[in-house]
Scaffold this motif. Structure first.
Motif, PDB file in Angstrom:
ATOM      1  N   GLU A   1      -3.612   7.364  -0.790  1.00 15.87           N
ATOM      2  CA  GLU A   1      -3.598   5.936  -1.114  1.00 15.87           C
ATOM      3  C   GLU A   1      -2.576   5.166  -0.282  1.00 15.87           C
ATOM      4  OE1 GLU A   1      -4.720   8.108  -4.968  1.00 15.87           O
ATOM      5  OE2 GLU A   1      -3.383   8.415  -3.251  1.00 15.87           O
ATOM      6  N   MET A   2      -1.592   5.878   0.296  1.00 16.24           N
ATOM      7  CA  MET A   2      -0.581   5.196   1.103  1.00 16.24           C
ATOM      8  C   MET A   2      -1.098   4.807   2.479  1.00 16.24           C
ATOM      9  SD  MET A   2       2.965   7.145   0.026  1.00 16.24           S
ATOM     10  CE  MET A   2       4.031   5.900   0.788  1.00 16.24           C
ATOM     11  N   ASP A   3      -2.294   5.285   2.833  1.00 15.29           N
ATOM     12  CA  ASP A   3      -2.915   4.876   4.094  1.00 15.29           C
ATOM     13  C   ASP A   3      -3.790   3.640   3.926  1.00 15.29           C
ATOM     14  OD1 ASP A   3      -1.757   6.939   5.587  1.00 15.29           O
ATOM     15  OD2 ASP A   3      -3.338   8.343   5.011  1.00 15.29           O
ATOM     16  N   ALA A   4      -3.955   3.193   2.689  1.00 19.41           N
ATOM     17  CA  ALA A   4      -4.735   1.997   2.384  1.00 19.41           C
ATOM     18  C   ALA A   4      -3.769   0.873   2.026  1.00 19.41           C
ATOM     19  CB  ALA A   4      -5.697   2.275   1.226  1.00 19.41           C
ATOM     20  N   PRO A   5      -4.242  -0.360   1.947  1.00 18.47           N
ATOM     21  CA  PRO A   5      -3.369  -1.452   1.501  1.00 18.47           C
ATOM     22  C   PRO A   5      -2.761  -1.156   0.138  1.00 18.47           C
ATOM     23  CG  PRO A   5      -5.390  -2.328   2.451  1.00 18.47           C
ATOM     24  CD  PRO A   5      -5.581  -0.838   2.343  1.00 18.47           C
ATOM     25  N   ALA A   6      -1.513  -1.547  -0.055  1.00 20.53           N
ATOM     26  CA  ALA A   6      -0.792  -1.225  -1.287  1.00 20.53           C
ATOM     27  C   ALA A   6      -1.501  -1.757  -2.522  1.00 20.53           C
ATOM     28  CB  ALA A   6       0.627  -1.779  -1.213  1.00 20.53           C
ATOM     29  N   GLU A   7      -2.122  -2.926  -2.392  1.00 21.67           N
ATOM     30  CA  GLU A   7      -2.740  -3.546  -3.567  1.00 21.67           C
ATOM     31  C   GLU A   7      -4.028  -2.850  -3.998  1.00 21.67           C
ATOM     32  OE1 GLU A   7      -3.833  -6.007   0.139  1.00 21.67           O
ATOM     33  OE2 GLU A   7      -2.063  -4.985  -0.692  1.00 21.67           O
ATOM     34  N   ALA A   8      -4.484  -1.879  -3.216  1.00 25.54           N
ATOM     35  CA  ALA A   8      -5.739  -1.196  -3.538  1.00 25.54           C
ATOM     36  C   ALA A   8      -5.581  -0.140  -4.630  1.00 25.54           C
ATOM     37  CB  ALA A   8      -6.318  -0.555  -2.280  1.00 25.54           C
ATOM     38  N   SER A   9      -4.338   0.223  -4.971  1.00 26.21           N
ATOM     39  CA  SER A   9      -4.113   1.289  -5.957  1.00 26.21           C
ATOM     40  C   SER A   9      -2.933   0.932  -6.854  1.00 26.21           C
ATOM     41  CB  SER A   9      -3.826   2.621  -5.253  1.00 26.21           C
ATOM     42  OG  SER A   9      -4.893   3.003  -4.416  1.00 26.21           O
ATOM     43  N   PRO A  10      -2.895   1.502  -8.056  1.00 25.14           N
ATOM     44  CA  PRO A  10      -1.740   1.301  -8.939  1.00 25.14           C
ATOM     45  C   PRO A  10      -0.523   2.043  -8.400  1.00 25.14           C
ATOM     46  CG  PRO A  10      -3.240   2.896  -9.890  1.00 25.14           C
ATOM     47  CD  PRO A  10      -3.931   2.343  -8.678  1.00 25.14           C
ATOM     48  N   PRO A  11       0.665   1.806  -8.967  1.00 22.60           N
ATOM     49  CA  PRO A  11       1.883   2.464  -8.484  1.00 22.60           C
ATOM     50  C   PRO A  11       1.760   3.988  -8.422  1.00 22.60           C
ATOM     51  CG  PRO A  11       2.447   0.702  -9.983  1.00 22.60           C
ATOM     52  CD  PRO A  11       0.945   0.839 -10.041  1.00 22.60           C
ATOM     53  N   LEU A  12       2.152   4.522  -7.293  1.00 22.54           N
ATOM     54  CA  LEU A  12       2.056   5.963  -7.045  1.00 22.54           C
ATOM     55  C   LEU A  12       3.335   6.685  -7.443  1.00 22.54           C
ATOM     56  CD1 LEU A  12       0.447   5.923  -3.480  1.00 22.54           C
ATOM     57  CD2 LEU A  12      -0.671   6.713  -5.568  1.00 22.54           C
TER      58      LEU A  12
ATOM     59  N   ALA B   1       0.547   0.244  -4.918  1.00 24.42           N
ATOM     60  CA  ALA B   1       0.810   1.680  -4.811  1.00 24.42           C
ATOM     61  C   ALA B   1       2.190   1.969  -4.245  1.00 24.42           C
ATOM     62  CB  ALA B   1      -0.263   2.336  -3.945  1.00 24.42           C
ATOM     63  N   TYR B   2       2.611   1.147  -3.294  1.00 25.17           N
ATOM     64  CA  TYR B   2       3.883   1.365  -2.607  1.00 25.17           C
ATOM     65  C   TYR B   2       4.428   0.025  -2.150  1.00 25.17           C
ATOM     66  CZ  TYR B   2       0.870   0.844   1.507  1.00 25.17           C
ATOM     67  OH  TYR B   2      -0.027   0.365   2.430  1.00 25.17           O
ATOM     68  N   ARG B   3       5.657   0.032  -1.649  1.00 22.22           N
ATOM     69  CA  ARG B   3       6.282  -1.155  -1.097  1.00 22.22           C
ATOM     70  C   ARG B   3       6.802  -0.839   0.294  1.00 22.22           C
ATOM     71  NH1 ARG B   3       9.581   1.618  -4.357  1.00 22.22           N
ATOM     72  NH2 ARG B   3      11.821   1.732  -3.936  1.00 22.22           N
ATOM     73  N   LYS B   4       7.034  -1.858   1.085  1.00 26.59           N
ATOM     74  CA  LYS B   4       7.566  -1.688   2.424  1.00 26.59           C
ATOM     75  C   LYS B   4       9.027  -2.123   2.442  1.00 26.59           C
ATOM     76  CE  LYS B   4       3.089  -2.267   4.693  1.00 26.59           C
ATOM     77  NZ  LYS B   4       2.294  -3.045   5.696  1.00 26.59           N
ATOM     78  N   VAL B   5       9.895  -1.199   2.815  1.00 23.97           N
ATOM     79  CA  VAL B   5      11.330  -1.429   2.754  1.00 23.97           C
ATOM     80  C   VAL B   5      11.867  -1.696   4.163  1.00 23.97           C
ATOM     81  CG1 VAL B   5      13.548  -0.453   2.067  1.00 23.97           C
ATOM     82  CG2 VAL B   5      11.466   0.153   0.800  1.00 23.97           C
ATOM     83  N   PRO B   6      12.368  -2.913   4.439  1.00 28.59           N
ATOM     84  CA  PRO B   6      12.978  -3.204   5.748  1.00 28.59           C
ATOM     85  C   PRO B   6      14.409  -2.661   5.777  1.00 28.59           C
ATOM     86  CG  PRO B   6      12.993  -5.166   4.389  1.00 28.59           C
ATOM     87  CD  PRO B   6      12.317  -4.084   3.569  1.00 28.59           C
ATOM     88  N   VAL B   7      14.553  -1.404   6.120  1.00 26.82           N
ATOM     89  CA  VAL B   7      15.817  -0.685   5.962  1.00 26.82           C
ATOM     90  C   VAL B   7      16.975  -1.366   6.677  1.00 26.82           C
ATOM     91  CG1 VAL B   7      16.976   1.539   6.294  1.00 26.82           C
ATOM     92  CG2 VAL B   7      14.556   1.481   5.668  1.00 26.82           C
TER      93      VAL B   7
ATOM     94  N   ARG C   1       7.913   3.016   4.018  1.00 29.15           N
ATOM     95  CA  ARG C   1       7.157   2.872   2.784  1.00 29.15           C
ATOM     96  C   ARG C   1       7.787   3.709   1.666  1.00 29.15           C
ATOM     97  NH1 ARG C   1       1.751   5.182   4.688  1.00 29.15           N
ATOM     98  NH2 ARG C   1       3.268   6.391   5.888  1.00 29.15           N
ATOM     99  N   ALA C   2       7.829   3.123   0.475  1.00 32.85           N
ATOM    100  CA  ALA C   2       8.344   3.829  -0.701  1.00 32.85           C
ATOM    101  C   ALA C   2       7.390   3.583  -1.863  1.00 32.85           C
ATOM    102  CB  ALA C   2       9.748   3.336  -1.055  1.00 32.85           C
ATOM    103  N   VAL C   3       7.079   4.635  -2.596  1.00 35.72           N
ATOM    104  CA  VAL C   3       6.119   4.519  -3.701  1.00 35.72           C
ATOM    105  C   VAL C   3       6.699   3.674  -4.837  1.00 35.72           C
ATOM    106  CG1 VAL C   3       4.923   6.661  -3.158  1.00 35.72           C
ATOM    107  CG2 VAL C   3       6.932   6.728  -4.645  1.00 35.72           C
ATOM    108  N   ASN C   4       5.813   3.070  -5.615  1.00 34.82           N
ATOM    109  CA  ASN C   4       6.240   2.160  -6.686  1.00 34.82           C
ATOM    110  C   ASN C   4       6.204   2.766  -8.091  1.00 34.82           C
ATOM    111  OD1 ASN C   4       7.092  -0.191  -5.424  1.00 34.82           O
ATOM    112  ND2 ASN C   4       5.015  -1.014  -5.240  1.00 34.82           N
ATOM    113  N   GLY C   5       5.824   4.034  -8.210  1.00 33.93           N
ATOM    114  CA  GLY C   5       5.819   4.664  -9.519  1.00 33.93           C
ATOM    115  C   GLY C   5       7.156   4.584 -10.237  1.00 33.93           C
ATOM    116  N   PRO C   6       8.287   4.835  -9.541  1.00 36.82           N
ATOM    117  CA  PRO C   6       9.584   4.730 -10.220  1.00 36.82           C
ATOM    118  C   PRO C   6       9.860   3.334 -10.776  1.00 36.82           C
ATOM    119  CG  PRO C   6       9.797   5.971  -8.181  1.00 36.82           C
ATOM    120  CD  PRO C   6       8.410   5.401  -8.181  1.00 36.82           C
ATOM    121  N   ILE C   7       9.427   2.295 -10.064  1.00 41.48           N
ATOM    122  CA  ILE C   7       9.655   0.931 -10.553  1.00 41.48           C
ATOM    123  C   ILE C   7       8.793   0.651 -11.777  1.00 41.48           C
ATOM    124  CG2 ILE C   7       9.521  -1.512  -9.963  1.00 41.48           C
ATOM    125  CD1 ILE C   7      10.204  -0.794  -7.114  1.00 41.48           C
TER     126      ILE C   7
END
Length: 331
Positions: A99-110, A185-191, A239-245
């Motif tokens: 799911e991380m290869d698809a747009p983030a909004e396509a899946s619930p938090p991973l 599913a995930y977020r993009k972190v500008p480190v 990219r970082a998954v959003n399940g923890p959030i």
């Protein structure tokens, strides 16, 4: 496999191995790094450590970037520990869910916390079998502290001691990691842009000296290197998954513990820094008081540090508190 730190930067006195081990899910492998002294031959539960990372950065990023010439893993290995560090699925060198290869909004938090606990269980089982030992020590940071705590509550027989750095627990203030809005599913972190939020936790007068010169840049580059796909974007992201959030919203921020801390029956160390905005002092105190069945428990407060204390000028205070706790015999 050695994606993050060139091999020539490791001490010749340390053995470094990287493993890809199976998870409990088809197609998902987990990255496990091991460091130990070259002269070390015997394996024991007391001298074996497994580390697990937080909600954004991988174990390699948090525990094995050689700032000031050494990493936390180097520090522990040089003291005779057999040190492993796990990347939960979706992080670092572990398999990223498709799911991380698809747009983030396509899946619930991973990768919710229960999934991370299963990955931790896979790593513990692998290490115990490989080393022929009955137990090991767990070290977890932030969300990784929740993962390690939840695992230990159900598997006390496999844990020698539990050391938690700024462990996620019930929140009495909004979580800085949660910016609000719908979660994909995930977020993009500008480190590279993280420095400002990191330093904002400290008093203004202390910010210039909190992170020694060059450390942030080295750590940020190592973190970005864990996600080559994110590096193709501008600005570069990780990219970082959003399940923890999602779990923060459903549990920790809602006043509902994800696990019962009184089920932990092994010695516990809590390490916290005074300027930590992500996990407050009162949250740490509540967890400490909830560890009612631990044989003994300790809380070490590090002055002049933030949630990222392991990467700051006072990190050796945290390193030494943990290694002392793991080494001592209190019987």
């Amino acid at each position: 496999m050695d994606q993050y730190v060139p091999a020539h930067e490791y001490s010749a006195d340390l053995v470094v191995e990287d493993f890809m081990i199976p998870s409990d899910s088809a197609g998902i492998s987990l990255h496990l790094r091991n460091k130990r002294a070259a002269a070390q031959k015997a394996c024991s539960a007391e001298r074996t450590i497994l580390m697990v990372h937080g909600a954004t950065y991988s174990s390699t990023s948090l525990f094995d970037v050689p700032l000031g010439g050494t990493s936390f893993m180097d520090h522990l290995a040089a003291q005779g520990y057999d040190v492993f560090a796990l990347d939960v699925r979706g992080y670092g060198g572990s398999t990223r869910p498709p799911e991380m290869d698809a747009p983030a909004e396509a899946s619930p938090p991973l990768v919710r916390t229960d999934v991370a606990v299963r990955d931790l269980a896979s790593a513990v089982a692998y290490i115990l079998e490989r080393r022929g030992i009955p137990r090991l020590n767990l070290v977890g940071m932030s969300w990784g502290g929740s993962v390690a705590g939840a695992y230990t509550a159900d598997n006390n027989d496999k844990i020698e001691k539990l050391a938690l750095i700024a462990p996620l627990w019930l929140l009495d203030t909004p979580a800085p990691i949660d910016s609000g809005g719908a979660l994909g599913a995930y977020r993009k972190v500008p480190v590279l842009g993280f420095r400002e939020r990191w330093l904002a936790a400290a008093p203004e007068a202390a910010r210039a000296s909190l992170i020694p010169e060059g450390w942030f840049e080295r750590w940020a580059e190592a973190s970005l290197a864990t996600d080559p796909q994110g590096n193709t974007e501008r600005p570069r992201v990780m990219r970082a998954v959003n399940g923890p959030i999602q779990d923060i919203r459903d549990y920790w921020a809602a006043g509902k513990p994800l696990y019962d801390a009184s089920d932990i029956r092994v010695p516990v160390l809590l390490v916290h820094a005074e300027w930590d905005r992500d996990v407050t002092t009162s949250s740490t105190q509540d967890l400490f008081l909830s560890l009612k069945r631990a044989p003994y428990r300790r809380w070490v407060e590090i002055g002049e540090g933030t949630h990222m204390v392991l990467l700051e000028k006072n990190r050796l205070q945290a390193f030494n508190a943990i290694s002392q706790f793991l080494a001592e015999r209190c019987t």
